[in-house]
Structures are given as C-alpha cells and as structure tokens.
Design a protein around this motif. Structure first.
Motif, PDB file in Angstrom:
ATOM      1  N   LEU A 118       0.828  -1.208   0.000  1.00  0.00           N
ATOM      2  CA  LEU A 118       0.000   0.000   0.000  1.00  0.00           C
ATOM      3  C   LEU A 118       0.864   1.260   0.000  1.00  0.00           C
ATOM      4  CD1 LEU A 118      -2.787  -1.081   2.529  1.00  0.00           C
ATOM      5  CD2 LEU A 118      -2.983  -0.897   0.045  1.00  0.00           C
ATOM      6  N   GLU A 119       1.983   1.214   0.703  1.00  0.00           N
ATOM      7  CA  GLU A 119       2.885   2.371   0.706  1.00  0.00           C
ATOM      8  C   GLU A 119       3.450   2.627  -0.686  1.00  0.00           C
ATOM      9  OE1 GLU A 119       4.495   2.287   5.338  1.00  0.00           O
ATOM     10  OE2 GLU A 119       5.745   1.427   3.732  1.00  0.00           O
ATOM     11  N   GLN A 178       2.079   1.415  -3.662  1.00  0.00           N
ATOM     12  CA  GLN A 178       1.039   1.597  -4.670  1.00  0.00           C
ATOM     13  C   GLN A 178       0.239   2.876  -4.469  1.00  0.00           C
ATOM     14  OE1 GLN A 178       0.976  -0.561  -7.081  1.00  0.00           O
ATOM     15  NE2 GLN A 178      -0.848   0.077  -8.229  1.00  0.00           N
ATOM     16  N   TYR A 179      -0.049   3.210  -3.197  1.00  0.00           N
ATOM     17  CA  TYR A 179      -0.939   4.346  -2.919  1.00  0.00           C
ATOM     18  C   TYR A 179      -0.258   5.459  -2.112  1.00  0.00           C
ATOM     19  CZ  TYR A 179      -4.546   1.128  -4.503  1.00  0.00           C
ATOM     20  OH  TYR A 179      -5.305   0.261  -5.251  1.00  0.00           O
ATOM     21  N   HIS A 180       1.018   5.276  -1.826  1.00  0.00           N
ATOM     22  CA  HIS A 180       1.775   6.287  -1.073  1.00  0.00           C
ATOM     23  C   HIS A 180       1.070   6.647   0.237  1.00  0.00           C
ATOM     24  CE1 HIS A 180       4.069   6.641  -4.767  1.00  0.00           C
ATOM     25  NE2 HIS A 180       2.943   6.894  -5.422  1.00  0.00           N
ATOM     26  N   THR A 181       0.596   5.606   0.911  1.00  0.00           N
ATOM     27  CA  THR A 181      -0.124   5.818   2.163  1.00  0.00           C
ATOM     28  C   THR A 181       0.532   5.032   3.288  1.00  0.00           C
ATOM     29  OG1 THR A 181      -2.300   5.645   3.225  1.00  0.00           O
ATOM     30  CG2 THR A 181      -1.726   3.909   1.690  1.00  0.00           C
ATOM     31  N   ALA A 182       0.656   5.658   4.438  1.00  0.00           N
ATOM     32  CA  ALA A 182       1.200   4.981   5.615  1.00  0.00           C
ATOM     33  C   ALA A 182       0.064   4.264   6.344  1.00  0.00           C
ATOM     34  CB  ALA A 182       1.865   5.995   6.540  1.00  0.00           C
ATOM     35  N   VAL A 183       0.393   3.166   6.980  1.00  0.00           N
ATOM     36  CA  VAL A 183      -0.603   2.383   7.716  1.00  0.00           C
ATOM     37  C   VAL A 183      -0.214   2.392   9.187  1.00  0.00           C
ATOM     38  CG1 VAL A 183      -1.741   0.143   7.948  1.00  0.00           C
ATOM     39  CG2 VAL A 183      -0.980   0.917   5.689  1.00  0.00           C
ATOM     40  N   SER A 184      -1.091   2.939  10.028  1.00  0.00           N
ATOM     41  CA  SER A 184      -0.787   3.094  11.447  1.00  0.00           C
ATOM     42  C   SER A 184      -0.688   1.749  12.157  1.00  0.00           C
ATOM     43  CB  SER A 184      -1.852   3.956  12.134  1.00  0.00           C
ATOM     44  OG  SER A 184      -3.072   3.234  12.237  1.00  0.00           O
ATOM     45  N   GLY A 185      -0.086   1.765  13.340  1.00  0.00           N
ATOM     46  CA  GLY A 185       0.015   0.555  14.147  1.00  0.00           C
ATOM     47  C   GLY A 185      -1.342  -0.015  14.500  1.00  0.00           C
ATOM     48  N   THR A 186      -2.316   0.854  14.779  1.00  0.00           N
ATOM     49  CA  THR A 186      -3.661   0.401  15.114  1.00  0.00           C
ATOM     50  C   THR A 186      -4.311  -0.311  13.931  1.00  0.00           C
ATOM     51  OG1 THR A 186      -3.967   2.159  16.746  1.00  0.00           O
ATOM     52  CG2 THR A 186      -5.950   1.138  15.875  1.00  0.00           C
ATOM     53  N   GLU A 187      -4.152   0.264  12.726  1.00  0.00           N
ATOM     54  CA  GLU A 187      -4.697  -0.394  11.531  1.00  0.00           C
ATOM     55  C   GLU A 187      -4.044  -1.759  11.335  1.00  0.00           C
ATOM     56  OE1 GLU A 187      -7.164   2.761   9.439  1.00  0.00           O
ATOM     57  OE2 GLU A 187      -7.175   0.622   9.784  1.00  0.00           O
ATOM     58  N   GLN A 188      -2.730  -1.821  11.517  1.00  0.00           N
ATOM     59  CA  GLN A 188      -2.013  -3.089  11.365  1.00  0.00           C
ATOM     60  C   GLN A 188      -2.512  -4.126  12.371  1.00  0.00           C
ATOM     61  OE1 GLN A 188       2.308  -2.714  11.157  1.00  0.00           O
ATOM     62  NE2 GLN A 188       2.098  -0.603  10.435  1.00  0.00           N
ATOM     63  N   MET A 189      -2.772  -3.664  13.585  1.00  0.00           N
ATOM     64  CA  MET A 189      -3.238  -4.569  14.644  1.00  0.00           C
ATOM     65  C   MET A 189      -4.578  -5.198  14.277  1.00  0.00           C
ATOM     66  SD  MET A 189      -4.111  -3.540  18.588  1.00  0.00           S
ATOM     67  CE  MET A 189      -5.466  -2.456  18.065  1.00  0.00           C
ATOM     68  N   TYR A 190      -5.549  -4.383  13.851  1.00  0.00           N
ATOM     69  CA  TYR A 190      -6.868  -4.912  13.514  1.00  0.00           C
ATOM     70  C   TYR A 190      -6.805  -5.832  12.292  1.00  0.00           C
ATOM     71  CZ  TYR A 190      -9.252  -1.887  16.864  1.00  0.00           C
ATOM     72  OH  TYR A 190      -9.692  -1.293  18.013  1.00  0.00           O
ATOM     73  N   LEU A 191      -6.005  -5.474  11.297  1.00  0.00           N
ATOM     74  CA  LEU A 191      -5.849  -6.344  10.130  1.00  0.00           C
ATOM     75  C   LEU A 191      -5.275  -7.696  10.537  1.00  0.00           C
ATOM     76  CD1 LEU A 191      -4.472  -4.004   7.293  1.00  0.00           C
ATOM     77  CD2 LEU A 191      -6.542  -5.395   7.191  1.00  0.00           C
ATOM     78  N   THR A 192      -4.284  -7.667  11.419  1.00  0.00           N
ATOM     79  CA  THR A 192      -3.663  -8.907  11.887  1.00  0.00           C
ATOM     80  C   THR A 192      -4.689  -9.814  12.564  1.00  0.00           C
ATOM     81  OG1 THR A 192      -1.517  -7.809  12.219  1.00  0.00           O
ATOM     82  CG2 THR A 192      -1.883  -9.883  13.387  1.00  0.00           C
TER      83      THR A 192
END
Length: 288
Positions: free
Chosen positions: A252-253, A255-269
C-alpha cells in the motif's frame, strides 16, 4: 411462495411463482413450518431477490451463529435508517450489521467496548448517517437493556455509509480495487483459498472495506500508548498474520503512497489470523 429451507423462525429460503430462489424475512414467518409449506405473504417483511445464492449461505451461517433476536434488531435498525436516510441500502448490510450488533452487545456485557477513533470525523463527514446511528443506539439500548456509548453510533453510521447506493463511482471502484488487492496479498502469502460463505471471511472483508474507505478518504485509525501495548501483544502472538500485514503495508505504501498506522495493522492482523485459523481447522476436520 413455497419454503425450500428453514434457516430459523424468521428467515427462510423459498421458491417464488417463477421458480426462482428468494430469501424471505419476517417475525415468526417459519414458525411451525417445514420444507414444501406455503409462506403467508402477510408475514413477509423483507424479500431478497438479488444474489440469493451468495447470500443464502451467509444467512444460514449467521442464523446458526447468532440468536434470532439480534438479526431481528438489525432488521429494525435498517428499516429505521432507510426511512430516515430516504435511500436504499445494500442487502449485505443485514449480515454485517447483525454480526456487529451481536458482538457489540457481548462486548458491552464483558466491559470490552472498543473506542471509535473516527467518531469526530464520522459525525462531521456523514451527519445524516450519524444521526441514524444515534437513533439505532437508542433502540438497541432499550431492546437489550444496555448503555452503549456514542462511539457505537459512529460505528453503525459507517455501516450505513458502506451499504449506501449513493457513493461516488470512482470511490467505489477504488475501494473495491483495494479490497481485491489486499485479499490477493493474503491469499498468496498463505497459499490458501478463502471460503466466501465463511462468516470469518465476511467479517475480514467487511473490515478491509472500511480500511479501504479510510485510505480513499485520507483518514486513518491513529495509535495511542494503550493501542501500542495491544499492538505488541498481537505482533508477538500472531507472528505469521502480522508478517502478512507487513507485506500489505509495503504494498500500500508503494502503490498508494499511504502509511498504515500501528492500530490499523493490529486490527488487520486479528482479522487475518481468525480467517487463517478457521481455514486450518476446516482442513484438519476433513483429514479426520
């Protein structure tokens, strides 16, 4: 219409006069009924005629996993929202909202409600849906004798936004594309095939849709100290799923030049881990 399959007292798969499968909902619609019996048209409150083959499996799994009162509550909330918003909402909302309401009430009883970090943004960006969410919370409080926070109105509002037929086409296309790309990364990383009728898969895709909406809208779930403590626990406990999320983050970083927060990573996991384990358990059952 004739009943083809009873899912519970309030939901049946039926065959209409043209020989087409439909899903019918209504309070007590199947009480005392069996396959082949005629449906009472007066009791049919909602009829699903589109994507029946796709929806029926999910409705059947939902009916097994969630008490009927929560599906009835979702139906009531959606009927209220349609009246208030003055627009149609996608059929999938009945599934995602029933699932959401059930787990929210369970979390309330366990004192484990999740804070909505998009509360202010949701209230500002989607005022009509947020008001409909507030009315839904009032109804749920009364029906289930709980006291849900305002955060929950925002969660429900986002379900309405996600199910709305009025989204801009370019946003809908981009959101769909991101969901497909993220799902593809997960599938290729674990070399697995998803079960589209699985409730865990449906939950994961629903979460990814919300995640994709935040990417398109340029918003993100921010992280605080308590979130980072949970993030570390999830990272250590679910190493494989977390590693998969890192691949998603890199994609995503780039392809879309977007950062993914730790909270987003946690829920995805958490969502990926649930699906991965569900598929593993089903494979083990087949071998026994």
């Amino acid at each position: 219409m004739k009943i083809a399959k009873v899912l519970n007292n309030n939901i049946v798969i039926a065959v209409n006069e043209r020989g087409e499968d439909v899903i019918a909902m209504g309070c007590g619609i199947a009480f005392g009924k069996k396959r082949g019996d005629a449906l009472d048209p007066a009791k049919v409150e909602r009829l699903f005629t589109n994507s029946v083959s796709e929806l029926s499996g999910r409705f059947e799994e939902l009916a097994k996993a969630i008490p009927a009162e929560y599906i009835e509550a979702a139906e009531k909330v959606i009927a209220m929202a349609k009246m208030q918003l003055g627009k149609e909402l996608a059929d999938n909302l009945y599934l995602s909202l029933a699932d959401h309401i059930y787990f929210t009430i369970q979390r309330w009883h366990s004192n484990m409600l999740i804070r909505n970090r998009l509360l202010l943004e949701t209230r500002m960006l989607y005022p009509d849906e947020f008001r409909a969410g507030q009315d839904a919370v009032k109804y749920l409080d009364e029906r289930f004798k709980v006291d849900l926070p305002e955060d929950e109105a925002a969660f429900i509002a986002l379900h309405f936004v996600n199910a709305s037929m009025g989204m801009q086409m370019n946003e809908t296309v981009q959101i769909t594309q991101i969901v497909q790309e993220v799902s593809s990364v997960i599938r290729n990383y674990f070399h697995l095939e998803f079960d589209p009728d699985s409730l865990d898969y449906f939950r994961m895709v629903t979460h990814i849709k919300f995640f994709a909406q935040r990417i398109v809208a340029g918003t993100s779930l921010t992280s605080d100290e308590s979130d980072m403590q949970l993030y570390e626990m999830v990272r250590q406990k679910y190493e494989q799923s977390f590693a998969c999320v890192q691949r998603i983050v890199s994609y995503l970083e780039k392809q879309y030049h977007t950062a993914v927060s730790g909270t987003e990573q946690m829920y995805l996991t958490i969502h990926i881990e649930r699906v991965r384990r569900s598929i593993q358990e089903k494979c083990k059952e087949k071998l026994l």
